[in-house]
Design an enzyme around this catalytic site. Structure first.
Site, PDB file in Angstrom:
ATOM      1  N   ASP A  38       0.918  -1.145   0.099  1.00 29.02           N
ATOM      2  CA  ASP A  38       0.039  -0.167   0.036  1.00 29.02           C
ATOM      3  C   ASP A  38       0.939   1.481   0.006  1.00 29.02           C
ATOM      4  OD1 ASP A  38      -3.088  -0.866   0.427  1.00 29.02           O
ATOM      5  OD2 ASP A  38      -1.644  -2.254   1.588  1.00 29.02           O
ATOM      6  N   HIS A  40       0.836   3.648  -2.308  1.00 28.32           N
ATOM      7  CA  HIS A  40      -0.089   4.749  -2.504  1.00 28.32           C
ATOM      8  C   HIS A  40       0.681   6.046  -2.817  1.00 28.32           C
ATOM      9  CE1 HIS A  40      -3.788   2.869  -2.180  1.00 28.32           C
ATOM     10  NE2 HIS A  40      -3.383   2.368  -1.185  1.00 28.32           N
ATOM     11  N   ASP A  81      -0.971  -1.961  -4.681  1.00 26.56           N
ATOM     12  CA  ASP A  81      -1.478  -0.681  -4.402  1.00 26.56           C
ATOM     13  C   ASP A  81      -0.466   0.470  -4.499  1.00 26.56           C
ATOM     14  OD1 ASP A  81      -4.228  -1.107  -4.641  1.00 26.56           O
ATOM     15  OD2 ASP A  81      -4.655  -0.303  -2.584  1.00 26.56           O
ATOM     16  N   ASN A 113      -5.917  -3.266  -5.960  1.00 30.17           N
ATOM     17  CA  ASN A 113      -7.055  -2.894  -6.525  1.00 30.17           C
ATOM     18  C   ASN A 113      -6.643  -1.528  -7.054  1.00 30.17           C
ATOM     19  OD1 ASN A 113      -7.377  -2.595  -3.344  1.00 30.17           O
ATOM     20  ND2 ASN A 113      -8.383  -0.988  -4.418  1.00 30.17           N
ATOM     21  N   HIS A 114      -5.913  -0.789  -6.743  1.00 28.88           N
ATOM     22  CA  HIS A 114      -5.653   0.701  -7.082  1.00 28.88           C
ATOM     23  C   HIS A 114      -4.639   0.538  -8.241  1.00 28.88           C
ATOM     24  CE1 HIS A 114      -7.729   3.249  -4.202  1.00 28.88           C
ATOM     25  NE2 HIS A 114      -7.405   2.247  -3.278  1.00 28.88           N
ATOM     26  N   ASP A 117      -7.033   2.040 -10.937  1.00 24.60           N
ATOM     27  CA  ASP A 117      -7.588   3.327 -11.031  1.00 24.60           C
ATOM     28  C   ASP A 117      -7.713   4.107 -12.291  1.00 24.60           C
ATOM     29  OD1 ASP A 117      -8.281   2.922  -8.220  1.00 24.60           O
ATOM     30  OD2 ASP A 117      -6.544   4.132  -7.573  1.00 24.60           O
ATOM     31  N   HIS A 210      -3.015  -8.712  -2.191  1.00 23.68           N
ATOM     32  CA  HIS A 210      -3.601  -7.688  -1.885  1.00 23.68           C
ATOM     33  C   HIS A 210      -5.268  -7.959  -1.529  1.00 23.68           C
ATOM     34  CE1 HIS A 210      -3.582  -3.244  -1.600  1.00 23.68           C
ATOM     35  NE2 HIS A 210      -4.960  -3.348  -2.321  1.00 23.68           N
ATOM     36  N   HIS A 243      -3.603  -4.215   1.667  1.00 28.09           N
ATOM     37  CA  HIS A 243      -5.146  -3.824   1.314  1.00 28.09           C
ATOM     38  C   HIS A 243      -5.773  -3.374   2.492  1.00 28.09           C
ATOM     39  CE1 HIS A 243      -8.988  -3.575  -0.568  1.00 28.09           C
ATOM     40  NE2 HIS A 243      -9.461  -4.391   0.010  1.00 28.09           N
ATOM     41  N   GLN A 245      -4.236  -2.108   5.117  1.00 32.51           N
ATOM     42  CA  GLN A 245      -3.173  -1.026   5.539  1.00 32.51           C
ATOM     43  C   GLN A 245      -3.176  -0.949   7.170  1.00 32.51           C
ATOM     44  OE1 GLN A 245      -4.981   1.576   1.610  1.00 32.51           O
ATOM     45  NE2 GLN A 245      -3.847   2.541   3.511  1.00 32.51           N
ATOM     46  N   ARG A 366      -9.369   8.612   6.975  1.00 36.66           N
ATOM     47  CA  ARG A 366      -9.827   7.296   6.825  1.00 36.66           C
ATOM     48  C   ARG A 366     -10.773   6.720   8.107  1.00 36.66           C
ATOM     49  NH1 ARG A 366      -8.209   3.074   3.055  1.00 36.66           N
ATOM     50  NH2 ARG A 366      -8.928   0.997   4.123  1.00 36.66           N
ATOM     51  N   ARG A 370     -15.158   6.756   6.991  1.00 35.73           N
ATOM     52  CA  ARG A 370     -15.702   5.472   6.712  1.00 35.73           C
ATOM     53  C   ARG A 370     -16.603   5.183   7.875  1.00 35.73           C
ATOM     54  NH1 ARG A 370     -12.361   2.068   2.605  1.00 35.73           N
ATOM     55  NH2 ARG A 370     -11.116   3.706   1.595  1.00 35.73           N
ATOM     56  N   ARG A 401     -10.069  10.626   0.320  1.00 34.56           N
ATOM     57  CA  ARG A 401      -8.721  10.071   0.619  1.00 34.56           C
ATOM     58  C   ARG A 401      -7.735  10.903   1.686  1.00 34.56           C
ATOM     59  NH1 ARG A 401      -9.557   4.791  -0.837  1.00 34.56           N
ATOM     60  NH2 ARG A 401      -7.371   4.518  -0.814  1.00 34.56           N
TER      61      ARG A 401
END
Length: 541
Positions: A38, A40, A81, A113-114, A117, A210, A243, A245, A366, A370, A401
């Site tokens: 992750d 990012h 990610d 998954n990212h 994007d 992930h 994933h 994190q 986050r 959420r 984000r």
């Protein structure tokens, strides 16, 4: 000693052999697995001098030299990610991050998954920037795997297989247009099908995943993660995850220590014979797992999460405070700095302009956005509603984000909130249809990316069921027409929301969410953060 990669095609050609490796030597082999996840977009250190790929390079090089001097072998793996999170990276399609990983010497990474994007063409370009494999056994297109399912390595005569797996939630977490025609199959099922092949070709089997680590398999509304897979698929030795994190540090069986303090002892999770590790996020830590392979068994000698220049606040006797590193500071590698600095400078020039000002932080963290309504959720949804001239707006929290800071707000800050480039869409619908959509939003589980932020409504929700709803301060009239604003990701069915982009009256405005937020800031600055406190807008029981 760096791993020697064994080509899968060669091994397939030798498929008639009963075994593809010699009998294990009696002498033990030391194997060190280094891992991150992750990332990012955090190729550069933050404003406090924390993490960053240049310092990570120094740490990795030092460990590799130590392991090599002791006669051991190492692998460097990532749990996926790499994309999305920091504007300097996002504007450049994460080129500095992938090229940085190549220079740091990664051996393999899971597909996150990212990584979807942006359109598939961008992902293919990113694959060309690295000399190591992106792995995923459970992503298919036209009945064929889209990525290499696993890679084999020779570590001092010990054959090690690294299999990649990606959460099957990916299809609903990214823009559907980016994954059109792509199938994300159940990871555990794909892993189980591959295990006989891997056992025939390797003595040690690692899954780079992930999928998320959920203690005792309690994954909630998320797809099954590493714990569930380990329980379903015997024979895995190690799972290097991502994933969710979080630092996977177990203080008791199946209980994660969420208050991990850098430098303190840390134990991986263990499920069905497999160790499970994860190194939080952003390159804050480098995970290190030291093993010994002896007489056909892999034994864990030590596990560490090594902080990469992470700092804590030290309060002085006079009440002042300063940032202090956990452990000795790690110098930044000069070669990596030289590679990354032009990317950082290029991004900074475009991102430094001030676009607004606020007297307080607008909260998009986050850990809160959420789970509950927040000030940034309200402000963002209100911006959507205003631009679309809508009666109400619904916004998935997974699209937010970061927070907006108090004081000057720069374009960089806006892009950190909205890195995905979704557009504002709206649709006119009956009150009956509006109620149905609000019920779908109310049912989204707290903690998930689908958890909704709102503007223009007052809701009462009990157990995920909508009990009462008002739009514009009045009860919803089933026969009246209402205009709802959402983003294009949600309208395409993202995060499990009802699909809207095939309905009559659907309009994609073309306004990108970050540009919309930037315009709202410019129009209303200086902001009073108290004006966007959610209050009792949404009451949950």
């Amino acid at each position: 000693m760096k791993a020697r990669i064994i080509g899968i095609s060669l091994l397939l050609a030798l498929g008639g052999c009963s075994t593809l490796y010699p009998a294990p030597a009696t002498a033990p082999v030391r194997i060190t697995i280094l891992h991150t996840n992750d990332h990012h977009g955090r190729f550069w250190q933050n404003s406090d001098g924390e993490y960053g790929m240049a310092a990570r390079k120094t740490l990795i090089d030092g460990i590799r030299a130590e392991v090599r001097a002791a006669g051991g072998y190492s692998l460097l793996l990532d749990g996926g990610d790499v994309n999305t999170g920091v504007p300097e990276s996002d504007l450049l399609d994460a080129e500095p991050d992938f090229r940085g990983m190549q220079q740091l010497g990664y051996d393999a990474m899971a597909v996150g998954n990212h990584e979807f994007d942006k359109p598939l063409a961008t992902l293919q370009k990113q694959r060309g920037w690295i000399g190591f494999p992106m792995l995923s056994a459970n992503i298919y297109r036209n009945g064929q795997r889209l990525f290499q399912p696993y890679q084999l390595f020779n570590l001092g005569g010990v054959k090690v297989a690294v299999m990649g797996l990606t959460t099957d939630d990916t299809g609903k977490m990214v823009s559907p247009d980016n994954v059109k025609g792509i199938e994300f199959r159940k990871p555990a099922r794909e892993a189980a099908q591959l295990m006989p092949e891997l056992k025939a070709r390797a003595q040690v089997i690692i899954a780079a995943t992930h999928m998320g680590h959920y203690p005792d398999g309690a994954h909630g509304s998320n797809a099954e993660g590493d714990v569930e897979m380990a329980r379903q698929v015997p024979g895995l030795d190690l799972i290097v995850g991502g994933h969710s994190q979080n630092p996977v540090c177990m203080k008791a069986e199946n209980v994660r220590d969420d208050a991990y303090v850098p430098g303190t002892p840390c134990a991986p999770d263990r499920q069905n014979g497999a160790w499970i590790v994860q190194a939080h996020e952003w390159g804050k830590y480098l995970g290190r797992a030291d093993f010994e392979y002896r007489d056909g068994k892999l034994n864990l000698l030590r596990y560490q999460l090594l902080p990469v220049n992470l700092k804590h606040t030290l309060v002085q006797a006079d009440g002042s405070s300063r940032k202090v590193s956990y452990g000795a500071p790690i110098a930044e590698n000069a070669e990596t700095l030289a590679l990354l600095r032009p990317y950082q400078e290029q991004g900074q020039a475009a991102l430094s302009v001030v676009v607004g000002r606020s007297d307080g932080k607008l909260d998009g963290d986050r850990a809160r956005v959420r789970w509950q309504p927040t000030s940034l959720g309200v402000f963002s949804a209100q911006a959507m509603m205003d631009k679309a001239h809508a009666d109400f707006a619904v916004l998935n929290s997974g699209g937010i984000r970061d927070s907006l800071p108090a004081g000057d707000i720069r374009y960089k800050d806006v892009l950190k909130v909205y890195p995905f480039g979704s557009t504002l869409v709206y649709i006119d619908m009956s009150g009956r249809e509006a109620l149905a959509y609000l019920q779908a939003a109310a049912a989204m589980s707290p903690g998930s990316g689908g958890f909704a932020q709102f503007a223009g409504v007052r809701l009462r929700i009990a157990g995920g069921v909508l009990q009462q709803a008002q739009i514009g301060g009045r009860d919803i009239d089933p026969a009246r027409r209402y205009r709802m604003a959402v983003n294009s990701f949600m309208a395409a069915g993202g995060d499990g929301y009802p699909r809207l982009n095939d309905k009559p009256g659907y309009v994609d405005s073309g306004y990108v969410d970050a540009d919309l937020l930037r315009a709202q800031l410019a129009a209303h600055s200086p902001l009073r953060s108290a004006d966007f406190l959610p209050g009792d807008q949404v009451v949950r029981h």
